[in-house]
Write a protein that holds these residues in place. Structure first.
Motif, PDB file in Angstrom:
ATOM      1  N   GLU A 286       0.832  -1.199   0.000  1.00 36.46           N
ATOM      2  CA  GLU A 286       0.000   0.000   0.000  1.00 36.46           C
ATOM      3  C   GLU A 286       0.872   1.256   0.000  1.00 36.46           C
ATOM      4  OE1 GLU A 286      -2.747  -0.066   3.196  1.00 36.46           O
ATOM      5  OE2 GLU A 286      -3.809  -1.856   2.486  1.00 36.46           O
ATOM      6  N   LEU A 287       0.344   2.301  -0.631  1.00 41.54           N
ATOM      7  CA  LEU A 287       1.069   3.570  -0.690  1.00 41.54           C
ATOM      8  C   LEU A 287       1.166   4.171   0.702  1.00 41.54           C
ATOM      9  CD1 LEU A 287       2.391   5.795  -2.359  1.00 41.54           C
ATOM     10  CD2 LEU A 287       0.123   6.747  -2.785  1.00 41.54           C
ATOM     11  N   ALA A 288       2.386   4.441   1.143  1.00 44.63           N
ATOM     12  CA  ALA A 288       2.614   4.949   2.495  1.00 44.63           C
ATOM     13  C   ALA A 288       2.864   6.451   2.518  1.00 44.63           C
ATOM     14  CB  ALA A 288       3.793   4.218   3.130  1.00 44.63           C
ATOM     15  N   ASP A 289       3.522   6.988   1.495  1.00 50.48           N
ATOM     16  CA  ASP A 289       3.874   8.407   1.518  1.00 50.48           C
ATOM     17  C   ASP A 289       4.292   8.839   0.118  1.00 50.48           C
ATOM     18  OD1 ASP A 289       4.316  10.939   2.612  1.00 50.48           O
ATOM     19  OD2 ASP A 289       6.381  10.498   3.179  1.00 50.48           O
ATOM     20  N   VAL A 290       4.261  10.134  -0.100  1.00 54.24           N
ATOM     21  CA  VAL A 290       4.774  10.714  -1.339  1.00 54.24           C
ATOM     22  C   VAL A 290       5.498  12.005  -0.986  1.00 54.24           C
ATOM     23  CG1 VAL A 290       2.570  11.897  -1.775  1.00 54.24           C
ATOM     24  CG2 VAL A 290       4.190  11.569  -3.643  1.00 54.24           C
ATOM     25  N   LEU A 291       6.611  12.258  -1.648  1.00 56.10           N
ATOM     26  CA  LEU A 291       7.380  13.477  -1.435  1.00 56.10           C
ATOM     27  C   LEU A 291       7.417  14.297  -2.709  1.00 56.10           C
ATOM     28  CD1 LEU A 291      10.439  12.157   0.629  1.00 56.10           C
ATOM     29  CD2 LEU A 291       8.311  13.161   1.480  1.00 56.10           C
ATOM     30  N   LEU A 292       7.454  15.619  -2.535  1.00 56.23           N
ATOM     31  CA  LEU A 292       7.607  16.544  -3.654  1.00 56.23           C
ATOM     32  C   LEU A 292       9.093  16.852  -3.790  1.00 56.23           C
ATOM     33  CD1 LEU A 292       4.833  19.075  -2.554  1.00 56.23           C
ATOM     34  CD2 LEU A 292       4.533  17.067  -4.004  1.00 56.23           C
ATOM     35  N   VAL A 293       9.651  16.693  -4.960  1.00 53.15           N
ATOM     36  CA  VAL A 293      11.061  17.007  -5.159  1.00 53.15           C
ATOM     37  C   VAL A 293      11.198  18.010  -6.296  1.00 53.15           C
ATOM     38  CG1 VAL A 293      11.836  14.781  -4.282  1.00 53.15           C
ATOM     39  CG2 VAL A 293      11.393  15.024  -6.722  1.00 53.15           C
ATOM     40  N   ASP A 294      12.375  18.611  -6.388  1.00 47.50           N
ATOM     41  CA  ASP A 294      12.724  19.575  -7.435  1.00 47.50           C
ATOM     42  C   ASP A 294      11.908  20.864  -7.318  1.00 47.50           C
ATOM     43  OD1 ASP A 294      13.562  20.974  -9.626  1.00 47.50           O
ATOM     44  OD2 ASP A 294      13.450  19.286 -11.008  1.00 47.50           O
ATOM     45  N   TYR A 295      12.464  21.816  -6.575  1.00 47.74           N
ATOM     46  CA  TYR A 295      11.784  23.105  -6.355  1.00 47.74           C
ATOM     47  C   TYR A 295      12.430  24.229  -7.162  1.00 47.74           C
ATOM     48  CZ  TYR A 295       9.619  20.683  -2.416  1.00 47.74           C
ATOM     49  OH  TYR A 295       8.914  19.802  -1.627  1.00 47.74           O
ATOM     50  N   GLN A 296      13.099  23.907  -8.246  1.00 43.41           N
ATOM     51  CA  GLN A 296      13.795  24.942  -9.013  1.00 43.41           C
ATOM     52  C   GLN A 296      12.850  25.947  -9.650  1.00 43.41           C
ATOM     53  OE1 GLN A 296      16.348  22.414 -11.585  1.00 43.41           O
ATOM     54  NE2 GLN A 296      18.076  23.348 -10.531  1.00 43.41           N
ATOM     55  N   LEU A 297      11.638  25.529  -9.972  1.00 39.98           N
ATOM     56  CA  LEU A 297      10.685  26.420 -10.624  1.00 39.98           C
ATOM     57  C   LEU A 297       9.636  26.946  -9.652  1.00 39.98           C
ATOM     58  CD1 LEU A 297      10.141  24.649 -14.078  1.00 39.98           C
ATOM     59  CD2 LEU A 297      11.544  26.646 -13.567  1.00 39.98           C
ATOM     60  N   ALA A 298       9.895  26.822  -8.347  1.00 42.06           N
ATOM     61  CA  ALA A 298       8.960  27.347  -7.356  1.00 42.06           C
ATOM     62  C   ALA A 298       8.891  28.873  -7.439  1.00 42.06           C
ATOM     63  CB  ALA A 298       9.380  26.904  -5.957  1.00 42.06           C
ATOM     64  N   TYR A 299       7.719  29.415  -7.166  1.00 37.26           N
ATOM     65  CA  TYR A 299       7.523  30.866  -7.208  1.00 37.26           C
ATOM     66  C   TYR A 299       6.265  31.205  -6.417  1.00 37.26           C
ATOM     67  CZ  TYR A 299       3.803  29.876 -10.580  1.00 37.26           C
ATOM     68  OH  TYR A 299       2.664  29.391 -11.179  1.00 37.26           O
ATOM     69  N   VAL A 300       6.115  32.454  -6.058  1.00 38.45           N
ATOM     70  CA  VAL A 300       4.919  32.901  -5.344  1.00 38.45           C
ATOM     71  C   VAL A 300       3.872  33.330  -6.366  1.00 38.45           C
ATOM     72  CG1 VAL A 300       3.967  34.533  -3.689  1.00 38.45           C
ATOM     73  CG2 VAL A 300       6.250  33.599  -3.346  1.00 38.45           C
ATOM     74  N   GLY A 301       2.704  32.733  -6.258  1.00 39.59           N
ATOM     75  CA  GLY A 301       1.630  33.046  -7.194  1.00 39.59           C
ATOM     76  C   GLY A 301       0.320  32.456  -6.715  1.00 39.59           C
ATOM     77  N   PRO A 302      -0.713  32.513  -7.545  1.00 42.99           N
ATOM     78  CA  PRO A 302      -1.993  31.887  -7.194  1.00 42.99           C
ATOM     79  C   PRO A 302      -1.787  30.382  -7.038  1.00 42.99           C
ATOM     80  CG  PRO A 302      -2.226  33.353  -9.095  1.00 42.99           C
ATOM     81  CD  PRO A 302      -0.762  33.169  -8.871  1.00 42.99           C
ATOM     82  N   LEU A 303      -2.197  29.835  -5.910  1.00 44.53           N
ATOM     83  CA  LEU A 303      -1.943  28.421  -5.638  1.00 44.53           C
ATOM     84  C   LEU A 303      -2.626  27.505  -6.644  1.00 44.53           C
ATOM     85  CD1 LEU A 303      -2.165  28.527  -1.748  1.00 44.53           C
ATOM     86  CD2 LEU A 303      -0.109  28.240  -3.138  1.00 44.53           C
ATOM     87  N   VAL A 304      -3.720  27.965  -7.240  1.00 47.45           N
ATOM     88  CA  VAL A 304      -4.413  27.139  -8.236  1.00 47.45           C
ATOM     89  C   VAL A 304      -3.544  26.890  -9.464  1.00 47.45           C
ATOM     90  CG1 VAL A 304      -6.740  27.802  -7.509  1.00 47.45           C
ATOM     91  CG2 VAL A 304      -5.552  29.165  -9.252  1.00 47.45           C
ATOM     92  N   ASN A 305      -2.492  27.705  -9.662  1.00 46.71           N
ATOM     93  CA  ASN A 305      -1.623  27.499 -10.818  1.00 46.71           C
ATOM     94  C   ASN A 305      -1.021  26.101 -10.834  1.00 46.71           C
ATOM     95  OD1 ASN A 305      -2.166  30.128 -11.492  1.00 46.71           O
ATOM     96  ND2 ASN A 305      -0.052  30.832 -11.484  1.00 46.71           N
TER      97      ASN A 305
END
Length: 423
Positions: A286-305
């Motif tokens: 069963e799926l236990a966890d997921v991680l977000l990787v690679d934040y090079q294109l992170a920016y502040v904006g509308p979260l719906v983007n």
């Protein structure tokens, strides 16, 4: 190492600076007066061919001896590390990245933002890990990050198949917590968010290229040549003037055109399957966890983007046709739960309000439809090399006649017309 055809060509030969002295600097215990000694290093590409673009990545297995004053740990140790750096091989990738702020952004996210988001959630009673631990970073003389190897902890990228709806929901659950905590951060510490104004749309290579303007031109040309799609051509002809400026505005809205009743925060910016790592229970599967990787294109904006981006870059065509509402509803409920846990006011946010925020970012949806989706189809079919995906207008123009892409347009364009996106 496996066959060299499985890896990107700019990762086949490790750079000379990836040596004993470098790893001594990375692994040296801060509390020790003595120095560690590297006894063995093996280096190979960290990912398979085409799995990332904005860097080169190596997996280094390092064996070393700790100084004698490190009494609490075994003297002989080994670690598997992921090293991320700018490419040295000349080509389109290097030209894209050389004047960008991608590494500055990712270092800031890992060292300043992630700890704050995880701490906010922990204080609210939820222990959350968003990504890998960053063990070392520098911008001079080279731009480099070093991470723990998540595969050693049981996390893997999903390969050779599309993500299931349940896997996307797991990613959305983690993303919703990220969004809620970053929304709170943007409200309470806006000076931190002001550091993350750079995005895909501010990379000099993109700003100075015809990638955006040629996308809408190629799309319009294709619409005019397909009888069953020709009725949509007038809508896009009206959108064409200042199209590049309109697209950039979807990324810079927080700083240049701040809107009321909009949830702003730090967007991941590149929610691809390759930027998610899943961990499954070794016994049950069963799926236990997921991680977000690679934040090079992170920016502040509308979260719906992030959700609009995921619709095109994470979903399959079938999921876009059949699961859009289900997945959006799931994300929204997860986002609301996270906001409440963090003590944020949610009275003004309904699912209808959330959908209005999505609709207001229609330019981003159309940009991804007519610039990114044809590239995604070509990459998945092996018709385009990732290193050349932005090389010439002529190469890109051929992508718009992919039969699967055109088939999907017959579903998406009527939906967008109904939503009012083409007005």
């Amino acid at each position: 190492m496996s066959s060299i055809t499985e890896y990107d060509k700019d990762e086949l030969v490790p750079p000379q600076w990836l040596n004993n002295a470098f790893f001594e600097q990375v692994l040296q215990p801060q509390s020790s007066k003595g120095k560690i000694k590297i006894t063995n290093i093996t280096i190979e590409p960290a990912t398979e061919k085409g799995e990332h673009y904005a860097s080169v990545m190596y997996r280094a297995n390092v064996t070393f001896t700790l100084p004698a004053d490190c009494d609490a740990a075994p003297r002989q140790q080994s670690k598997s590390l992921i090293v991320k750096a700018l490419p040295e091989l000349r080509g389109e990738k290097q030209r894209l990245l050389q004047d960008s702020k991608l590494f500055e952004t990712e270092i800031g996210i890992y060292t300043e933002v992630v700890p704050r988001l995880e701490e906010a959630l922990q204080l609210a009673g939820e222990c959350v890990q968003f990504g890998a631990s960053c063990l070392y970073n520098t911008l001079r003389p080279l731009k480099v990050l070093v991470f723990e190897d998540l595969t050693e902890l049981g996390y893997e990228i999903v390969r050779m198949r599309a993500l299931t709806v349940n896997e996307i929901k797991a990613a959305y659950r983690k993303l919703a917590k990220w969004h809620a905590a970053s929304y709170k951060l943007a409200k309470e510490r806006p000076e931190i968010c002001h550091k993350y104004r750079h995005s895909f749309m501010t990379i000099p290579y993109i700003v100075n290229s015809s990638f955006i303007s040629s996308g809408i031109k190629n799309f319009i040309d294709m619409l005019g040549s397909v009888p069953t799609l020709a009725a949509y051509k007038p809508y896009f002809l009206k959108l064409q003037p200042d199209w590049a400026a309109k697209c950039r505005a979807t990324y810079t809205e927080y700083f240049l055109n701040h809107q009321q009743q909009t949830y702003y925060g730090i967007c991941h910016g590149d929610l691809l399957a390759n930027n998610l790592m899943f961990k499954h229970n070794r016994v049950t599967g069963e799926l236990a966890d997921v991680l977000l990787v690679d934040y090079q294109l992170a920016y502040v904006g509308p979260l719906v983007n992030d959700l609009i981006y995921a619709f095109y870059m994470l979903y399959t065509a079938e999921q876009r046709a059949n699961n859009r509402e289900e997945l959006l509803q799931y994300y929204f409920e997860s986002f609301m739960q996270a906001l409440k846990r963090l003590g944020c006011s949610v009275e003004a946010l309904s699912f209808e309000c959330f959908q209005e925020q999505l609709k207001r970012q229609k330019t981003l949806a159309l940009f991804l439809l007519l610039s990114f989706l044809p590239i995604r189809y070509a990459l998945s079919a092996g018709l385009l090399d990732r290193d050349h995906m932005m090389a010439t207008d002529e190469e890109r123009s051929e992508l718009y006649y992919n039969k699967n892409y055109m088939a999907e347009l017959h579903n998406i364009l009527p939906m967008y017309l109904h939503f009012g996106y083409l007005q």
